[in-house]
Design a protein around this motif. Sequence first.
Motif, PDB file in Angstrom:
ATOM      1  N   GLU A  52       0.829  -1.204   0.000  1.00  0.00           N
ATOM      2  CA  GLU A  52       0.000   0.000   0.000  1.00  0.00           C
ATOM      3  C   GLU A  52       0.863   1.253   0.000  1.00  0.00           C
ATOM      4  OE1 GLU A  52      -3.739   2.212   0.321  1.00  0.00           O
ATOM      5  OE2 GLU A  52      -3.066   0.290  -0.516  1.00  0.00           O
ATOM      6  N   GLY A  53       1.980   1.216   0.707  1.00  0.00           N
ATOM      7  CA  GLY A  53       2.880   2.370   0.735  1.00  0.00           C
ATOM      8  C   GLY A  53       3.422   2.725  -0.638  1.00  0.00           C
ATOM      9  N   GLU A  58       5.748   9.951  -2.667  1.00  0.00           N
ATOM     10  CA  GLU A  58       6.681  10.415  -1.642  1.00  0.00           C
ATOM     11  C   GLU A  58       7.485   9.251  -1.083  1.00  0.00           C
ATOM     12  OE1 GLU A  58       3.443  10.896  -1.627  1.00  0.00           O
ATOM     13  OE2 GLU A  58       2.987  13.043  -1.512  1.00  0.00           O
ATOM     14  N   CYS A  59       6.901   8.068  -1.104  1.00  0.00           N
ATOM     15  CA  CYS A  59       7.585   6.859  -0.657  1.00  0.00           C
ATOM     16  C   CYS A  59       8.478   6.295  -1.756  1.00  0.00           C
ATOM     17  CB  CYS A  59       6.559   5.819  -0.217  1.00  0.00           C
ATOM     18  SG  CYS A  59       7.244   4.206   0.229  1.00  0.00           S
ATOM     19  N   THR A  60       7.927   6.103  -2.936  1.00  0.00           N
ATOM     20  CA  THR A  60       8.661   5.399  -3.991  1.00  0.00           C
ATOM     21  C   THR A  60       9.897   6.161  -4.483  1.00  0.00           C
ATOM     22  OG1 THR A  60       7.179   6.329  -5.673  1.00  0.00           O
ATOM     23  CG2 THR A  60       6.617   4.173  -4.776  1.00  0.00           C
ATOM     24  N   LYS A  61       9.897   7.483  -4.323  1.00  0.00           N
ATOM     25  CA  LYS A  61      11.060   8.257  -4.783  1.00  0.00           C
ATOM     26  C   LYS A  61      12.309   7.943  -3.954  1.00  0.00           C
ATOM     27  CE  LYS A  61      10.339  12.409  -1.925  1.00  0.00           C
ATOM     28  NZ  LYS A  61       9.974  13.840  -1.928  1.00  0.00           N
ATOM     29  N   LEU A  62      12.120   7.364  -2.769  1.00  0.00           N
ATOM     30  CA  LEU A  62      13.253   7.046  -1.890  1.00  0.00           C
ATOM     31  C   LEU A  62      13.813   5.651  -2.134  1.00  0.00           C
ATOM     32  CD1 LEU A  62      11.751   8.373   1.475  1.00  0.00           C
ATOM     33  CD2 LEU A  62      13.256   9.597  -0.105  1.00  0.00           C
ATOM     34  N   LEU A  63      13.158   4.869  -2.982  1.00  0.00           N
ATOM     35  CA  LEU A  63      13.483   3.450  -3.107  1.00  0.00           C
ATOM     36  C   LEU A  63      14.460   3.175  -4.232  1.00  0.00           C
ATOM     37  CD1 LEU A  63       9.877   2.008  -2.643  1.00  0.00           C
ATOM     38  CD2 LEU A  63      11.579   2.560  -0.879  1.00  0.00           C
ATOM     39  N   ASP A  86      21.438  -5.101  -2.633  1.00  0.00           N
ATOM     40  CA  ASP A  86      22.224  -5.667  -1.543  1.00  0.00           C
ATOM     41  C   ASP A  86      21.366  -5.654  -0.280  1.00  0.00           C
ATOM     42  OD1 ASP A  86      23.090  -3.342   0.445  1.00  0.00           O
ATOM     43  OD2 ASP A  86      23.174  -2.518  -1.584  1.00  0.00           O
ATOM     44  N   PRO A  87      21.629  -6.520   0.680  1.00  0.00           N
ATOM     45  CA  PRO A  87      20.717  -6.641   1.828  1.00  0.00           C
ATOM     46  C   PRO A  87      20.629  -5.383   2.692  1.00  0.00           C
ATOM     47  CG  PRO A  87      22.693  -7.973   2.144  1.00  0.00           C
ATOM     48  CD  PRO A  87      22.704  -7.528   0.720  1.00  0.00           C
ATOM     49  N   ILE A  88      21.651  -4.553   2.684  1.00  0.00           N
ATOM     50  CA  ILE A  88      21.591  -3.312   3.470  1.00  0.00           C
ATOM     51  C   ILE A  88      20.591  -2.347   2.843  1.00  0.00           C
ATOM     52  CG2 ILE A  88      22.890  -1.306   4.288  1.00  0.00           C
ATOM     53  CD1 ILE A  88      25.393  -3.095   4.273  1.00  0.00           C
ATOM     54  N   ARG A  89      20.745  -2.125   1.547  1.00  0.00           N
ATOM     55  CA  ARG A  89      19.809  -1.241   0.854  1.00  0.00           C
ATOM     56  C   ARG A  89      18.425  -1.892   0.768  1.00  0.00           C
ATOM     57  NH1 ARG A  89      18.750   3.969   0.251  1.00  0.00           N
ATOM     58  NH2 ARG A  89      17.540   4.337  -1.646  1.00  0.00           N
ATOM     59  N   GLY A  90      18.400  -3.215   0.652  1.00  0.00           N
ATOM     60  CA  GLY A  90      17.123  -3.922   0.639  1.00  0.00           C
ATOM     61  C   GLY A  90      16.365  -3.728   1.935  1.00  0.00           C
ATOM     62  N   ALA A  91      17.080  -3.746   3.056  1.00  0.00           N
ATOM     63  CA  ALA A  91      16.435  -3.540   4.354  1.00  0.00           C
ATOM     64  C   ALA A  91      15.838  -2.141   4.447  1.00  0.00           C
ATOM     65  CB  ALA A  91      17.447  -3.756   5.477  1.00  0.00           C
ATOM     66  N   PHE A  92      16.546  -1.146   3.908  1.00  0.00           N
ATOM     67  CA  PHE A  92      15.992   0.210   3.907  1.00  0.00           C
ATOM     68  C   PHE A  92      14.717   0.267   3.073  1.00  0.00           C
ATOM     69  CE2 PHE A  92      15.317   4.338   1.989  1.00  0.00           C
ATOM     70  CZ  PHE A  92      15.368   5.191   3.082  1.00  0.00           C
ATOM     71  N   ASN A  93      14.755  -0.312   1.888  1.00  0.00           N
ATOM     72  CA  ASN A  93      13.591  -0.288   1.008  1.00  0.00           C
ATOM     73  C   ASN A  93      12.384  -0.969   1.641  1.00  0.00           C
ATOM     74  OD1 ASN A  93      14.171   0.160  -2.428  1.00  0.00           O
ATOM     75  ND2 ASN A  93      15.778   0.480  -0.933  1.00  0.00           N
ATOM     76  N   ILE A  94      12.572  -2.185   2.127  1.00  0.00           N
ATOM     77  CA  ILE A  94      11.454  -2.933   2.699  1.00  0.00           C
ATOM     78  C   ILE A  94      10.957  -2.265   3.972  1.00  0.00           C
ATOM     79  CG2 ILE A  94      10.695  -5.154   3.626  1.00  0.00           C
ATOM     80  CD1 ILE A  94      12.838  -6.481   1.839  1.00  0.00           C
ATOM     81  N   GLY A  95      11.884  -1.832   4.831  1.00  0.00           N
ATOM     82  CA  GLY A  95      11.484  -1.167   6.067  1.00  0.00           C
ATOM     83  C   GLY A  95      10.730   0.126   5.816  1.00  0.00           C
ATOM     84  N   THR A  96      11.105   0.838   4.761  1.00  0.00           N
ATOM     85  CA  THR A  96      10.446   2.110   4.455  1.00  0.00           C
ATOM     86  C   THR A  96       9.029   1.906   3.939  1.00  0.00           C
ATOM     87  OG1 THR A  96      12.529   3.269   4.034  1.00  0.00           O
ATOM     88  CG2 THR A  96      10.555   4.171   2.988  1.00  0.00           C
ATOM     89  N   ARG A 230      10.544  12.188   7.385  1.00  0.00           N
ATOM     90  CA  ARG A 230      11.578  11.276   7.868  1.00  0.00           C
ATOM     91  C   ARG A 230      11.002  10.219   8.816  1.00  0.00           C
ATOM     92  NH1 ARG A 230      17.791  11.845   9.417  1.00  0.00           N
ATOM     93  NH2 ARG A 230      18.013   9.883  10.552  1.00  0.00           N
ATOM     94  N   LYS A 231       9.946  10.589   9.533  1.00  0.00           N
ATOM     95  CA  LYS A 231       9.363   9.613  10.458  1.00  0.00           C
ATOM     96  C   LYS A 231       8.891   8.370   9.722  1.00  0.00           C
ATOM     97  CE  LYS A 231       4.926   9.826   9.392  1.00  0.00           C
ATOM     98  NZ  LYS A 231       4.016   8.685   9.197  1.00  0.00           N
ATOM     99  N   SER A 232       8.614   8.495   8.426  1.00  0.00           N
ATOM    100  CA  SER A 232       8.114   7.353   7.663  1.00  0.00           C
ATOM    101  C   SER A 232       9.233   6.460   7.142  1.00  0.00           C
ATOM    102  CB  SER A 232       7.252   7.846   6.491  1.00  0.00           C
ATOM    103  OG  SER A 232       6.085   8.472   6.967  1.00  0.00           O
ATOM    104  N   TRP A 233      10.467   6.984   7.089  1.00  0.00           N
ATOM    105  CA  TRP A 233      11.571   6.114   6.664  1.00  0.00           C
ATOM    106  C   TRP A 233      12.588   5.884   7.774  1.00  0.00           C
ATOM    107  CZ3 TRP A 233      16.278   8.620   6.793  1.00  0.00           C
ATOM    108  CH2 TRP A 233      16.320  10.001   6.531  1.00  0.00           C
TER     109      TRP A 233
END
Length: 498
Positions: A52-53, A58-63, A86-96, A230-233
């Motif tokens: 849904e995010g 505003e969300c997808t531009k950060l991914l 990579d799993p570091i960037r993947g964690a940011f994407n999924i977590g966001t 920022r609270k969302s990511w």
Amino acid sequence: MSVHHGESTIRPEPDKVLKDIADYVHNYQVTSDLAFETARLCLIDTIGCGLEGLNFPECTKLLGPVVEGTVVPNGTKVPGTNYQLDPIRGAFNIGTIIRWLDFNDCFLAAESRRIDQYMALTSSRGHPSDNLGAILAVADHLARQGQPLTVRDILEGMIKAHEIQGGLALLNSFNRVGLDHVVLVKVASTAVVSKLLGLSHSQTIDAVSQAWVDGQSLRTYRHAPNTGPRKSWAAGDACSRAVNLALLVKKGELGLPSVLTAKTWGFYDVLFKGKPFEFQMPFGSYIMENVLFKISYPAEFHAQTAVEAAHTIHKQLKALGKSSDDIKSVRIRTQEAAIRIIDKQGPLDNFADRESFQSHAISYMVAYPLIFGELTSNSYTDSSAADPRIDTLRAKIHCVEDNTFSVNYHEPSKRSIGNALLVELNDGTVLDEVEVEYPVGHKRRREEGIPLLMEKFKRHISAHFNEAHQQRILATVTDAQSLSRLPVDKFTDLFVKP
């Protein structure tokens, strides 16, 4: 002349909290069927919230990758996209994407403090499913490298991450010292992914110590006048840092054994006013078993029952041939926590102000369904908020504390989140007060909530996949035994963008 002996270079034994977390992650056997079943529901719901995010630019531009076009061999696949990172960037994407809309699960913890000669309770809060950003990113990456990880491993990791985050929050107020609760996401995720990555018990202690010494996020972005996206990511950032720290320790980076207790330089002295952490119970599976689902409304949890009551009153007004224009006043009888956290007055200038976890305004969340009969993710957008009727009605809404609601909010056997709405109309008519004590996502309403949770998930996948693929997803996630045995990469592939 004074004599100084200098600092001792003898490394102490690791702090007990570090050892307890590592012991739990490596040695505790989760045997609770309720915890695993709740974790399955949590996994389904969290993936849906992430999908849904993705509907918000505003969300997808950060991914995506740091360098556009990068595809990592055996990398983490991000649900709802075609990214392989990579799993570091993947964690940011999924977590966001999980956290973007404040629609994933929640756990409200109790804390005590002394005010004006009596003991009052404040609340700590968090969204333990934020940890899935790190857990899924690492598990998916490892599975694509050939490791035999299944969804069962993800569920166990979620249970333990929930427990670590919630257990730390139960009696320790990070909010009160100005630290954002995502510090607990970083600590919990670091511990769980350390085990997934094959770190030893001692290495897990080192990795968790690195999470505590790492720069911690301030709550500034959750409070007016600095409320922002920022609270969302922030949780995505915590997930990525957790994975990075665990990988550094896997390569040989040392830990900091007294990171919490070191005099002057430790976490307690620097950031926690010298106070050591307290724990209400040993780590087990309590948090997952008692987690709250946000099922019906993307609204801060202290207002969930108020929003439900507002929907009921909207229907009553419609049956009477009236509308929100006929309302003279609205009294919200609520818990102390809601008054302190979400009773906001004045203009709400942007999406983050209206939707932000801290800056949710209960008046907005009640006014909107009273007017429109709904509250969805789109209800917080600028275009939706532009209707002048919203602020007109907000000005007629006021909150009062109900002591019983406040007490039951903290009672471990209840943990209710009650609200009651009393509406008076312009013609003097006073409608019957509508009281809702437990939100539909509460453990006490779980039987009622599960079908609604699945409907929520169906809505979230419908925008991304055709009917045949939706049915394939639903058939997979609703068969608990088969899902548990499914390889992690095959699970993630279900949600990859066609």
